[in-house]
Motif scaffolding. Structure first.
Motif, PDB file in Angstrom:
ATOM      1  N   ASP A  56      -5.347  -7.084  -1.791  1.00 33.35           N
ATOM      2  CA  ASP A  56      -6.575  -6.938  -1.009  1.00 33.35           C
ATOM      3  C   ASP A  56      -6.287  -7.204   0.468  1.00 33.35           C
ATOM      4  O   ASP A  56      -6.737  -6.457   1.344  1.00 33.35           O
ATOM      5  N   ARG A  57      -5.552  -8.256   0.755  1.00 37.15           N
ATOM      6  CA  ARG A  57      -5.192  -8.559   2.148  1.00 37.15           C
ATOM      7  C   ARG A  57      -4.256  -7.497   2.717  1.00 37.15           C
ATOM      8  O   ARG A  57      -4.333  -7.153   3.895  1.00 37.15           O
ATOM      9  N   TRP A  58      -3.379  -6.964   1.885  1.00 38.07           N
ATOM     10  CA  TRP A  58      -2.522  -5.847   2.304  1.00 38.07           C
ATOM     11  C   TRP A  58      -3.366  -4.644   2.709  1.00 38.07           C
ATOM     12  O   TRP A  58      -3.136  -4.031   3.761  1.00 38.07           O
ATOM     13  N   ALA A  59      -4.365  -4.301   1.898  1.00 41.81           N
ATOM     14  CA  ALA A  59      -5.231  -3.165   2.210  1.00 41.81           C
ATOM     15  C   ALA A  59      -6.028  -3.419   3.490  1.00 41.81           C
ATOM     16  O   ALA A  59      -6.308  -2.483   4.244  1.00 41.81           O
ATOM     17  N   ASP A  60      -6.406  -4.677   3.754  1.00 43.31           N
ATOM     18  CA  ASP A  60      -7.061  -5.005   5.018  1.00 43.31           C
ATOM     19  C   ASP A  60      -6.163  -4.656   6.203  1.00 43.31           C
ATOM     20  O   ASP A  60      -6.633  -4.145   7.232  1.00 43.31           O
ATOM     21  N   VAL A  76      -3.686  -2.411   6.210  1.00 45.46           N
ATOM     22  CA  VAL A  76      -3.611  -0.953   6.295  1.00 45.46           C
ATOM     23  C   VAL A  76      -4.823  -0.398   7.031  1.00 45.46           C
ATOM     24  O   VAL A  76      -4.694   0.414   7.967  1.00 45.46           O
ATOM     25  N   LYS A  77      -6.013  -0.834   6.639  1.00 47.76           N
ATOM     26  CA  LYS A  77      -7.228  -0.335   7.305  1.00 47.76           C
ATOM     27  C   LYS A  77      -7.267  -0.747   8.764  1.00 47.76           C
ATOM     28  O   LYS A  77      -7.672   0.052   9.634  1.00 47.76           O
ATOM     29  N   ARG A  78      -6.861  -1.982   9.082  1.00 47.03           N
ATOM     30  CA  ARG A  78      -6.873  -2.469  10.466  1.00 47.03           C
ATOM     31  C   ARG A  78      -6.081  -1.553  11.389  1.00 47.03           C
ATOM     32  O   ARG A  78      -6.472  -1.336  12.548  1.00 47.03           O
ATOM     33  N   TYR A  79      -5.001  -0.991  10.894  1.00 42.10           N
ATOM     34  CA  TYR A  79      -4.115  -0.239  11.781  1.00 42.10           C
ATOM     35  C   TYR A  79      -4.257   1.270  11.690  1.00 42.10           C
ATOM     36  O   TYR A  79      -3.647   1.991  12.483  1.00 42.10           O
ATOM     37  N   LEU A  80      -5.068   1.775  10.774  1.00 44.49           N
ATOM     38  CA  LEU A  80      -5.260   3.221  10.684  1.00 44.49           C
ATOM     39  C   LEU A  80      -6.425   3.670  11.563  1.00 44.49           C
ATOM     40  O   LEU A  80      -7.531   3.144  11.467  1.00 44.49           O
ATOM     41  N   LYS A  81      -6.174   4.662  12.390  1.00 42.20           N
ATOM     42  CA  LYS A  81      -7.261   5.293  13.122  1.00 42.20           C
ATOM     43  C   LYS A  81      -8.206   5.978  12.136  1.00 42.20           C
ATOM     44  O   LYS A  81      -7.793   6.357  11.037  1.00 42.20           O
ATOM     45  N   PRO A  82      -9.482   6.173  12.508  1.00 41.18           N
ATOM     46  CA  PRO A  82     -10.362   6.968  11.644  1.00 41.18           C
ATOM     47  C   PRO A  82      -9.741   8.344  11.403  1.00 41.18           C
ATOM     48  O   PRO A  82      -9.317   9.021  12.344  1.00 41.18           O
ATOM     49  N   GLY A  83      -9.654   8.732  10.150  1.00 38.65           N
ATOM     50  CA  GLY A  83      -9.000   9.997   9.814  1.00 38.65           C
ATOM     51  C   GLY A  83      -7.496   9.917   9.753  1.00 38.65           C
ATOM     52  O   GLY A  83      -6.831  10.923   9.481  1.00 38.65           O
ATOM     53  N   GLY A  84      -6.933   8.723   9.997  1.00 38.19           N
ATOM     54  CA  GLY A  84      -5.488   8.566   9.980  1.00 38.19           C
ATOM     55  C   GLY A  84      -4.910   8.671   8.583  1.00 38.19           C
ATOM     56  O   GLY A  84      -5.605   8.495   7.578  1.00 38.19           O
ATOM     57  N   GLN A  85      -3.614   8.959   8.528  1.00 37.84           N
ATOM     58  CA  GLN A  85      -2.927   9.165   7.256  1.00 37.84           C
ATOM     59  C   GLN A  85      -2.272   7.875   6.770  1.00 37.84           C
ATOM     60  O   GLN A  85      -1.691   7.131   7.560  1.00 37.84           O
ATOM     61  N   PHE A  86      -2.336   7.669   5.461  1.00 41.42           N
ATOM     62  CA  PHE A  86      -1.603   6.587   4.820  1.00 41.42           C
ATOM     63  C   PHE A  86      -0.694   7.178   3.770  1.00 41.42           C
ATOM     64  O   PHE A  86      -1.080   8.108   3.051  1.00 41.42           O
ATOM     65  N   GLN A 121      -7.245   0.451  -5.884  1.00 38.30           N
ATOM     66  CA  GLN A 121      -8.654   0.128  -5.707  1.00 38.30           C
ATOM     67  C   GLN A 121      -8.950  -0.530  -4.355  1.00 38.30           C
ATOM     68  O   GLN A 121      -9.961  -0.181  -3.715  1.00 38.30           O
ATOM     69  N   PRO A 122      -8.124  -1.470  -3.867  1.00 38.05           N
ATOM     70  CA  PRO A 122      -8.419  -2.027  -2.539  1.00 38.05           C
ATOM     71  C   PRO A 122      -8.392  -0.975  -1.438  1.00 38.05           C
ATOM     72  O   PRO A 122      -9.180  -1.059  -0.484  1.00 38.05           O
ATOM     73  N   LEU A 123      -7.533   0.024  -1.552  1.00 35.89           N
ATOM     74  CA  LEU A 123      -7.508   1.100  -0.555  1.00 35.89           C
ATOM     75  C   LEU A 123      -8.767   1.955  -0.660  1.00 35.89           C
ATOM     76  O   LEU A 123      -9.372   2.315   0.359  1.00 35.89           O
ATOM     77  N   LEU A 124      -9.181   2.269  -1.886  1.00 44.62           N
ATOM     78  CA  LEU A 124     -10.400   3.045  -2.083  1.00 44.62           C
ATOM     79  C   LEU A 124     -11.618   2.284  -1.566  1.00 44.62           C
ATOM     80  O   LEU A 124     -12.522   2.872  -0.949  1.00 44.62           O
ATOM     81  N   ASP A 125     -11.657   0.972  -1.813  1.00 38.71           N
ATOM     82  CA  ASP A 125     -12.781   0.153  -1.362  1.00 38.71           C
ATOM     83  C   ASP A 125     -12.904   0.155   0.152  1.00 38.71           C
ATOM     84  O   ASP A 125     -14.004  -0.078   0.691  1.00 38.71           O
ATOM     85  N   ARG A 126     -11.805   0.402   0.849  1.00 37.53           N
ATOM     86  CA  ARG A 126     -11.799   0.379   2.318  1.00 37.53           C
ATOM     87  C   ARG A 126     -11.882   1.774   2.926  1.00 37.53           C
ATOM     88  O   ARG A 126     -11.706   1.938   4.123  1.00 37.53           O
ATOM     89  N   GLY A 127     -12.148   2.775   2.091  1.00 36.68           N
ATOM     90  CA  GLY A 127     -12.454   4.100   2.603  1.00 36.68           C
ATOM     91  C   GLY A 127     -11.321   5.099   2.566  1.00 36.68           C
ATOM     92  O   GLY A 127     -11.442   6.187   3.132  1.00 36.68           O
TER      93      GLY A 127
END
Length: 269
Positions: free
Chosen positions: A136-140, A142-152, A214-220
């Motif tokens: 969950d903290r890892w996914a946080d 990932v989300k913190r550093y991805l621009k909107p629409g950014g690729q993971f 699931q943590p990645l999906l929960d964060r959009g």
């Protein structure tokens, strides 16, 4: 959740101790890299076929060969790793090949204290997640550093493979383990066939596919690709045989019987 600070510190010392041996090992083939060899494998190239002109953050980059390979393909790269020795080596390699790159030493969870900004791409790969107690903290991060629409994109060893004793292929570790840390002593050689201090403590955590996704999906994150592979791109486990160039499978079982890698790629928001 256990307090894992001491375990993460022990793993940092472990990875510091491995760097010199890994740089010198045929497994990593630094001379080949310096001569122009790309170290990226088919799964991540499928997930990120075109990085030209894009900013890319590589999480848990070790000493930077893959990070710098992305730079050679046109990305503006930043790599992070917990090991100070690895980050120093990555900076030296970037200077040797004349590539601009930013490398940051930090534990993954502390990265927001050391790195600002957002990126077009966040990437992580092979043997990364088992060093993290909390996805969950890892996914946080990932989300913190991805621009909107950014690729993971993540290319990683399959969690089913991590449940096995790699010598016997017997089920040894639980697929679902609710954050429990496993403790082992290091052998005389690392996975890269490089000498290392035997008897150091290392700690790792098994994670299921749902615990990763699931943590990645929960964060959009919107998943666009999810693939599983019945081979390893690396000859880094005991008793493997090469069935095709760059594809290794257990010698003791028929090809296609075990999942060994996976790749997930998608966009945020």
């Amino acid at each position: 959740m256990e307090n894992n600070a001491d375990k993460i510190d022990a793993n940092e010392q472990l990875w510091d101790s491995r760097v010199a041996g890994h740089v010198a090992s045929p497994f990593y083939d630094v001379p080949g890299f310096l001569a122009g060899k790309c170290t990226l494998m088919a799964p991540e190239l499928e997930g990120l076929p075109d990085v030209r002109g894009k900013s890319l953050l590589h999480l848990q980059c070790h000493f930077g060969l893959d990070t710098l390979s992305w730079a050679r393909r046109g990305a503006q790269v930043t790599g992070m790793d917990i090991s100070g020795a690895a980050i120093r080596q990555a900076r030296e390699l970037a200077e040797q090949i004349g590539v601009e790159a930013n490398f940051v030493q930090s534990s993954l969870y502390d990265l927001p204290e050391h790195l600002d900004g957002q990126f077009d791409i966040v990437f992580t790969s092979y043997g990364a997640l088992l060093w993290l107690p909390d996805l969950d903290r890892w996914a946080d991060v990932v989300k913190r550093y991805l621009k909107p629409g950014g690729q993971f994109c993540i290319a990683e060893f399959h969690p089913t493979w991590h449940t096995l004793d790699w010598n016997t292929l017997e089920s040894t570790y639980p697929y679902f383990n609710a954050g429990h840390a496993f403790e082992e002593e290091t052998p005389a050689e690392s996975y890269a066939g490089a000498a290392q201090a035997a008897g150091m403590k290392e700690y790792f955590w098994c994670h299921s596919i749902s615990e990763m996704l699931q943590p990645l999906l929960d964060r959009g994150l919107r998943i666009e690709q999810f693939k599983e592979y019945s081979y390893s791109a690396y000859d880094c486990f005991p008793n493997l045989k090469e069935v095709r160039p760059g594809q290794f499978v257990p010698a003791a079982v028929a090809e296609g019987r075990l999942p060994m890698m996976l790749m997930v790629a998608g966009r945020m928001g």
